[in-house]
Each structure stands twice: as C-alpha cells, then as structure tokens.
Design a protein around this motif. Structure first.
Motif, PDB file in Angstrom:
ATOM      1  N   VAL A  30       7.737  14.243   5.617  1.00 24.78           N
ATOM      2  CA  VAL A  30       8.044  13.548   4.397  1.00 24.78           C
ATOM      3  C   VAL A  30       6.634  12.770   4.056  1.00 24.78           C
ATOM      4  CG1 VAL A  30       9.060  11.587   3.014  1.00 24.78           C
ATOM      5  CG2 VAL A  30      10.296  13.220   4.250  1.00 24.78           C
ATOM      6  N   ILE A  31       5.998  12.665   2.845  1.00 22.93           N
ATOM      7  CA  ILE A  31       4.480  12.124   2.451  1.00 22.93           C
ATOM      8  C   ILE A  31       5.045  10.734   2.394  1.00 22.93           C
ATOM      9  CG2 ILE A  31       2.888  12.000   0.824  1.00 22.93           C
ATOM     10  CD1 ILE A  31       3.289  14.913   0.435  1.00 22.93           C
ATOM     11  N   LYS A  32       4.626   9.911   3.154  1.00 20.16           N
ATOM     12  CA  LYS A  32       4.925   8.418   2.979  1.00 20.16           C
ATOM     13  C   LYS A  32       3.839   7.518   2.024  1.00 20.16           C
ATOM     14  CE  LYS A  32       8.350   8.163   6.233  1.00 20.16           C
ATOM     15  NZ  LYS A  32       9.461   7.600   5.787  1.00 20.16           N
ATOM     16  N   PRO A  33       4.442   6.630   1.346  1.00 23.01           N
ATOM     17  CA  PRO A  33       3.475   6.025   0.388  1.00 23.01           C
ATOM     18  C   PRO A  33       2.666   5.231   0.867  1.00 23.01           C
ATOM     19  CG  PRO A  33       5.800   5.674  -0.340  1.00 23.01           C
ATOM     20  CD  PRO A  33       5.760   6.595   1.180  1.00 23.01           C
ATOM     21  N   TRP A  34       1.605   4.884   0.596  1.00 26.22           N
ATOM     22  CA  TRP A  34       0.357   4.345   1.033  1.00 26.22           C
ATOM     23  C   TRP A  34       0.610   2.716   1.199  1.00 26.22           C
ATOM     24  CZ3 TRP A  34      -2.882   0.626  -1.076  1.00 26.22           C
ATOM     25  CH2 TRP A  34      -4.017   0.045  -0.326  1.00 26.22           C
ATOM     26  N   GLN A  35       0.346   1.834   1.897  1.00 26.52           N
ATOM     27  CA  GLN A  35       0.303   0.628   1.960  1.00 26.52           C
ATOM     28  C   GLN A  35      -0.890  -0.036   2.392  1.00 26.52           C
ATOM     29  OE1 GLN A  35       2.637  -1.492   0.788  1.00 26.52           O
ATOM     30  NE2 GLN A  35       4.178   0.171   0.114  1.00 26.52           N
ATOM     31  N   PRO A  36      -1.351  -1.184   2.170  1.00 26.21           N
ATOM     32  CA  PRO A  36      -2.707  -1.506   2.376  1.00 26.21           C
ATOM     33  C   PRO A  36      -2.641  -2.078   4.077  1.00 26.21           C
ATOM     34  CG  PRO A  36      -1.587  -3.137   0.873  1.00 26.21           C
ATOM     35  CD  PRO A  36      -1.105  -1.809   0.820  1.00 26.21           C
ATOM     36  N   ASP A  37      -3.627  -1.998   4.549  1.00 29.08           N
ATOM     37  CA  ASP A  37      -3.407  -2.721   5.958  1.00 29.08           C
ATOM     38  C   ASP A  37      -4.065  -4.115   6.050  1.00 29.08           C
ATOM     39  OD1 ASP A  37      -3.988  -3.495   8.708  1.00 29.08           O
ATOM     40  OD2 ASP A  37      -4.729  -1.423   9.137  1.00 29.08           O
ATOM     41  N   LYS A  38      -3.487  -4.966   5.934  1.00 28.39           N
ATOM     42  CA  LYS A  38      -3.517  -6.255   5.820  1.00 28.39           C
ATOM     43  C   LYS A  38      -4.534  -6.944   6.892  1.00 28.39           C
ATOM     44  CE  LYS A  38      -0.765  -6.837   2.432  1.00 28.39           C
ATOM     45  NZ  LYS A  38      -1.395  -6.928   0.976  1.00 28.39           N
ATOM     46  N   ASN A  39      -4.692  -6.199   7.941  1.00 27.42           N
ATOM     47  CA  ASN A  39      -5.594  -6.650   9.199  1.00 27.42           C
ATOM     48  C   ASN A  39      -7.253  -5.935   8.910  1.00 27.42           C
ATOM     49  OD1 ASN A  39      -3.698  -7.668  10.679  1.00 27.42           O
ATOM     50  ND2 ASN A  39      -2.865  -5.818  11.397  1.00 27.42           N
ATOM     51  N   THR A  40      -7.142  -5.030   7.706  1.00 27.87           N
ATOM     52  CA  THR A  40      -8.366  -4.432   7.611  1.00 27.87           C
ATOM     53  C   THR A  40      -9.205  -4.590   6.219  1.00 27.87           C
ATOM     54  OG1 THR A  40      -7.786  -2.385   7.135  1.00 27.87           O
ATOM     55  CG2 THR A  40      -8.078  -2.665   9.322  1.00 27.87           C
ATOM     56  N   ILE A  41      -8.188  -5.001   5.181  1.00 27.16           N
ATOM     57  CA  ILE A  41      -8.572  -5.350   3.800  1.00 27.16           C
ATOM     58  C   ILE A  41      -8.607  -6.792   3.471  1.00 27.16           C
ATOM     59  CG2 ILE A  41      -8.329  -4.596   1.370  1.00 27.16           C
ATOM     60  CD1 ILE A  41      -7.340  -2.071   2.542  1.00 27.16           C
ATOM     61  N   ALA A  42      -9.594  -7.422   3.165  1.00 22.35           N
ATOM     62  CA  ALA A  42      -9.595  -8.665   2.608  1.00 22.35           C
ATOM     63  C   ALA A  42     -10.239  -8.826   1.229  1.00 22.35           C
ATOM     64  CB  ALA A  42     -10.503  -9.611   3.408  1.00 22.35           C
ATOM     65  N   TRP A  43     -10.073  -9.879   0.406  1.00 21.69           N
ATOM     66  CA  TRP A  43     -10.621  -9.990  -0.840  1.00 21.69           C
ATOM     67  C   TRP A  43     -11.647 -10.950  -0.684  1.00 21.69           C
ATOM     68  CZ3 TRP A  43      -8.956  -8.000  -5.780  1.00 21.69           C
ATOM     69  CH2 TRP A  43      -8.066  -7.091  -5.724  1.00 21.69           C
ATOM     70  N   SER A  44     -12.633 -11.095  -1.327  1.00 21.06           N
ATOM     71  CA  SER A  44     -13.645 -12.215  -1.539  1.00 21.06           C
ATOM     72  C   SER A  44     -13.061 -13.227  -2.548  1.00 21.06           C
ATOM     73  CB  SER A  44     -14.827 -11.648  -2.177  1.00 21.06           C
ATOM     74  OG  SER A  44     -14.705 -11.166  -3.622  1.00 21.06           O
ATOM     75  N   ALA A  45     -13.735 -14.343  -2.208  1.00 21.87           N
ATOM     76  CA  ALA A  45     -13.053 -15.659  -3.389  1.00 21.87           C
ATOM     77  C   ALA A  45     -13.340 -15.353  -4.664  1.00 21.87           C
ATOM     78  CB  ALA A  45     -13.795 -16.880  -2.613  1.00 21.87           C
ATOM     79  N   GLU A  46     -14.600 -14.725  -5.183  1.00 21.07           N
ATOM     80  CA  GLU A  46     -14.667 -14.325  -6.383  1.00 21.07           C
ATOM     81  C   GLU A  46     -13.831 -13.291  -7.028  1.00 21.07           C
ATOM     82  OE1 GLU A  46     -17.015 -14.327  -3.792  1.00 21.07           O
ATOM     83  OE2 GLU A  46     -18.134 -16.372  -4.403  1.00 21.07           O
ATOM     84  N   ALA A  47     -13.626 -12.296  -5.840  1.00 25.06           N
ATOM     85  CA  ALA A  47     -12.644 -11.150  -6.438  1.00 25.06           C
ATOM     86  C   ALA A  47     -11.281 -11.732  -6.846  1.00 25.06           C
ATOM     87  CB  ALA A  47     -12.730 -10.036  -5.616  1.00 25.06           C
ATOM     88  N   GLU A  48     -10.901 -12.570  -5.658  1.00 26.30           N
ATOM     89  CA  GLU A  48      -9.215 -13.229  -5.789  1.00 26.30           C
ATOM     90  C   GLU A  48      -9.554 -13.981  -7.162  1.00 26.30           C
ATOM     91  OE1 GLU A  48      -8.731 -15.404  -2.354  1.00 26.30           O
ATOM     92  OE2 GLU A  48      -7.263 -13.975  -1.538  1.00 26.30           O
ATOM     93  N   LYS A  49     -10.582 -14.495  -7.721  1.00 24.44           N
ATOM     94  CA  LYS A  49     -10.399 -15.342  -9.009  1.00 24.44           C
ATOM     95  C   LYS A  49     -10.379 -14.527 -10.263  1.00 24.44           C
ATOM     96  CE  LYS A  49     -12.937 -19.416  -7.347  1.00 24.44           C
ATOM     97  NZ  LYS A  49     -14.304 -20.234  -7.144  1.00 24.44           N
ATOM     98  N   ARG A  50     -10.973 -13.252 -10.035  1.00 25.11           N
ATOM     99  CA  ARG A  50     -10.853 -12.366 -11.019  1.00 25.11           C
ATOM    100  C   ARG A  50      -9.422 -11.830 -11.081  1.00 25.11           C
ATOM    101  NH1 ARG A  50     -15.665  -9.161 -11.921  1.00 25.11           N
ATOM    102  NH2 ARG A  50     -14.322  -7.608 -12.849  1.00 25.11           N
ATOM    103  N   LEU A  51      -8.914 -11.454 -10.034  1.00 20.51           N
ATOM    104  CA  LEU A  51      -7.431 -11.016  -9.950  1.00 20.51           C
ATOM    105  C   LEU A  51      -6.677 -11.907 -10.602  1.00 20.51           C
ATOM    106  CD1 LEU A  51      -5.905  -8.482  -8.729  1.00 20.51           C
ATOM    107  CD2 LEU A  51      -5.394  -9.904  -6.894  1.00 20.51           C
ATOM    108  N   GLU A  52      -6.751 -13.158 -10.276  1.00 18.33           N
ATOM    109  CA  GLU A  52      -5.760 -14.181 -10.934  1.00 18.33           C
ATOM    110  C   GLU A  52      -6.004 -14.270 -12.563  1.00 18.33           C
ATOM    111  OE1 GLU A  52      -3.324 -15.907  -9.560  1.00 18.33           O
ATOM    112  OE2 GLU A  52      -3.646 -14.662  -7.762  1.00 18.33           O
ATOM    113  N   ARG A  53      -6.831 -13.760 -13.122  1.00 18.84           N
ATOM    114  CA  ARG A  53      -6.984 -13.907 -14.457  1.00 18.84           C
ATOM    115  C   ARG A  53      -6.490 -12.443 -15.059  1.00 18.84           C
ATOM    116  NH1 ARG A  53     -12.020 -16.078 -13.129  1.00 18.84           N
ATOM    117  NH2 ARG A  53     -13.076 -14.265 -13.976  1.00 18.84           N
TER     118      ARG A  53
END
Length: 417
Positions: free
Chosen positions: A345-368
């Motif tokens: 079975v092909i498993k759906p992808w889930q982000p690895d919280k230990n290896t992927i992070a957001w910069s502060a500026e990108a997080e602000k963009r995401l919130e908008r």
C-alpha cells in the motif's frame, strides 16, 4: 484532525432553470418551501461556525441562491463574522446591480456554471433557451466590477472535447479557477449516461497536463479522487503527489467538508444523502464531531477493488458512486477502471517535524494566507522543500511555489514580509 475547510449551504430548492444533471432535483418556484431555512436560522448556523473558527469557506448555493431575496443579508452576516463567503450560481440572475450588492455584502467571489462554449448545447443542458447569453453577461459583469469568479464546468460524454477551449476561455476572461465536475448520477442526473471509464481516465490525465501548462489558472477536478492515483502514476518521484487526497485535493467529504440542505439536514456531500443530523435539532459541531455517518467516512473500511487497491490511502474512490448504483457506501467505486496491483500500500506523505522547520518570515507569510487553504498550502510547502533536500522553509520557497502556480498572474500579497 477533521477541520472544516469548506461548508456548502443549499439555501433553496428554487431555481429558474431545469438542468439535466441537478443533484438536488431543484424545482422552478416563485415561493419558498414552507420548511426552508429562514434567514435567522442560516445566520445562527454561521455564528456557530465562526465561534470555533473563521477559517472555513462557506458556499451559499441552491437551487439558485440568487432567488433568495435575503441572500445579501446572509452573506453580510457571515462576512461580518470573519467567514469567507462565496456564491455558487448558474449566473443568469447575476446582473450588474446584483454583482454590486453582493460585493457590498462582503462576498469574496462567485462560481458560475458554464457547460459549453456553444450556446445551443449549454441551453439544452440547462433546460432554458437564452441562458447562455445571460451567463456570459454575468461573467462580463464580474469582470467590469472586479468581483472574483471561477468557472464550473460539468464534463460529460457530449462536451469533454471542449475542455482545451474552456481552459483558454477561462484564461482569456480572467477566471482564477476552473472547477471540472464529474457527474454523479443522482437527483435529475439519475437519467443521464455518465462518461465512459476510458474517457474519465483520459480527461483526468489531460487536466494534470493542462495545470502544468497553465500555472496562472487553477484547474482542479471535483468528485474525481482518482486524480491522486493518476498523478502519482505519471510522476511517482514527486513528493506532492503522495499527499493524501483527503487533505484537500481529493475527496474531503466528512473530513474537511459537508453540506447543509435547505431543510437544515447535514450530509457528508451533496451526492450522499445520508443525514448525519439536523441543525434544527442539534448544534452543528455536535453533528460534525460525533456523527456516525461522518465517522464511517473518516475511518473507511473499503470493499471490493477499493479495499485492496495500493492507492486506497491516497484516493479511496468516490463513496457516492456505489450508492448511486444501489450499493453500499463502502463498496468499490464502479467508475474506476484501475486494476489493483499486488504491491505494498502506498502510504501518504507526512512531514518530518524533526527535519523541516519554518523561518519566522515564512511563518508570518503563512498566517496571512486565507484560513480555508492554509493547511493544504503548508503541507505542500513542506513537501516541496523536502523534495529539494532542504530543511528550512523560507519566503523564497513560497515565492517559488507561487510563481510555479500562478505565473505572471500571481495573487496580490498582503503588506509585510
């Protein structure tokens, strides 16, 4: 987490047309049904939605919602609660005056049904001569008054060859989105012959290619979860193609979407008439959180081909189609021509919280980013960055994704980073 991204409210069964494919079997009436939701009841529902989250998009539809004289009152109430309010219409009543009043009421945009670029075919499909001209006038009114609009195209055996021309038409007219609906034979649509399985597959592959070739126009299929399987088959290396369709670009019935009927009944989607409850008898969120009808779809136990398919966690098939053929909701989707393979079975992808992070500026963009699409954008951004072999999501990554999606017509960004 079963967050509600999209809520459709069928405000009325009244309609000024008689479309062959109407799932609601809407009727031509001048007066409202005696048991139709009142303005107060709809506004109370919108209050309830906004109490938990204003990140839900609400589609006010019908029948023909423009036949309700209180449409602007309802729309303004929802907009004042911070909800994203849009209208689904056949366009024939969308006069310049009505476009102005909808904008003033806080409506963000309209979805206009257009089933052919040939007036005679569209009029025949919609059951009234001259409605094509009125729909075209509605598009011009939206252009002139700068009300965002998208086109809803129901693909059939008779009109699927028009898809390339319809895409070009949407580009020329400035539509942001082309929603391609695949007919489910319910309501008046029960008497229609759907497209063949071969054509179904062909059109979906065509849509994937068309999206790559037309980044400035969002092209998305509706009621066709197989798009996830086909996209993965065409490009299995793309991480984004491993995101489950239940996360936003497949079937989201009962996981992120439901509809309310003109009588206040809550169902997983317009084509699944199983009632999960009534807002006249229960709080909406009690229904959403605890309905057994929704729980069954959130934890499906699929049968037949769907139950053994390696793509079942990416796709899962359409649950309305077996019902339309008199079978169980968990039976195999009769319109899928794919034969499952004896592989893992092909498993759906889930982000690895230990290896992927957001910069502060990108997080602000995401919130908008509007709430109703934020979580899907977030997951796609994380998949995009992981595929690049990087670990920190930056504004540059978001700019790259926007350019790939919208080309030169990228949406206007709010002020700030």
């Amino acid at each position: 987490m079963n967050d509600l991204y999209l809520l459709a409210i069928n405000l009325t069964q009244r309609c000024n047309l008689s479309c062959d494919h109407c799932y609601l079997n809407a009727t031509t009436r001048k007066e409202a049904c005696s048991d139709e939701l009142s303005s107060e009841e709809v506004c109370t529902l919108l209050d309830c939605i906004a109490e938990r989250s204003n990140e839900t998009m609400v589609v006010l539809t019908g029948g023909e919602p423009l036949m309700r004289p209180d449409l602007e009152i309802i729309a303004r109430h929802g907009a004042d609660q911070g909800l994203a309010i849009v209208i689904g219409t056949n366009g024939t009543l969308l006069t310049e005056k009505r476009v102005r009043s909808l904008k003033q009421a806080g409506v963000l945009g309209v979805g206009i049904s257009l089933d052919s670029l040939q007036a005679a075919h569209h009029d025949s499909f919609r059951g009234q001569a001259g409605c094509w001209d009125k729909t075209m006038a509605a598009i011009k009114n939206c252009q002139r008054l700068e009300l965002s609009f998208q086109i809803h195209f129901t693909v059939t055996q008779q009109n699927h060859h028009e898809l390339p021309a319809m895409i070009q038409f949407c580009r020329d007219q400035g539509a942001r989105v082309l929603n391609v609906f695949f007919l489910i034979c319910t309501g008046r649509g029960e008497s229609l012959v759907d497209i063949s399985q071969h054509t179904y597959e062909k059109v979906l592959a065509q849509l994937i290619d068309a999206q790559a070739e037309n980044p400035e126009l969002i092209i998305r299929p509706r009621c066709a979860p197989y798009i996830k399987r086909i996209a993965h088959q065409l490009n299995p290396q793309a991480t984004v193609n491993l995101i489950s369709g239940r996360d936003g670009d497949g079937c989201i019935a009962a996981t992120h979407y439901c509809r309310v009927t003109p009588k206040g009944e809550v169902t997983p989607c317009p084509y699944i008439e199983t009632t999960a409850g009534s807002i006249r008898q229960q709080d909406f969120w009690q229904i959403w959180d605890h309905s057994s009808a929704f729980a069954e779809l959130r934890h499906p136990k699929l049968r037949g081909k769907c139950g053994v398919c390696e793509y079942r966690e990416l796709c899962g098939g359409c649950r309305a189609r077996p019902i339309a053929e008199g079978k169980s909701i968990m039976d195999e989707d009769p319109w899928c021509d794919y034969q499952p393979q004896p592989v893992t079975v092909i498993k759906p992808w889930q982000p690895d919280k230990n290896t992927i992070a957001w910069s502060a500026e990108a997080e602000k963009r995401l919130e908008r980013i509007p709430g109703f699409i934020r979580k899907m954008v977030k997951k796609k951004a994380e998949a995009y960055v992981q595929e690049k072999g990087e670990m920190i999501i930056t504004c540059e990554h978001l700019n790259e994704m926007t350019a790939r999606r919208f080309g030169s017509r990228k949406p206007r960004r709010p002020s700030g980073p």
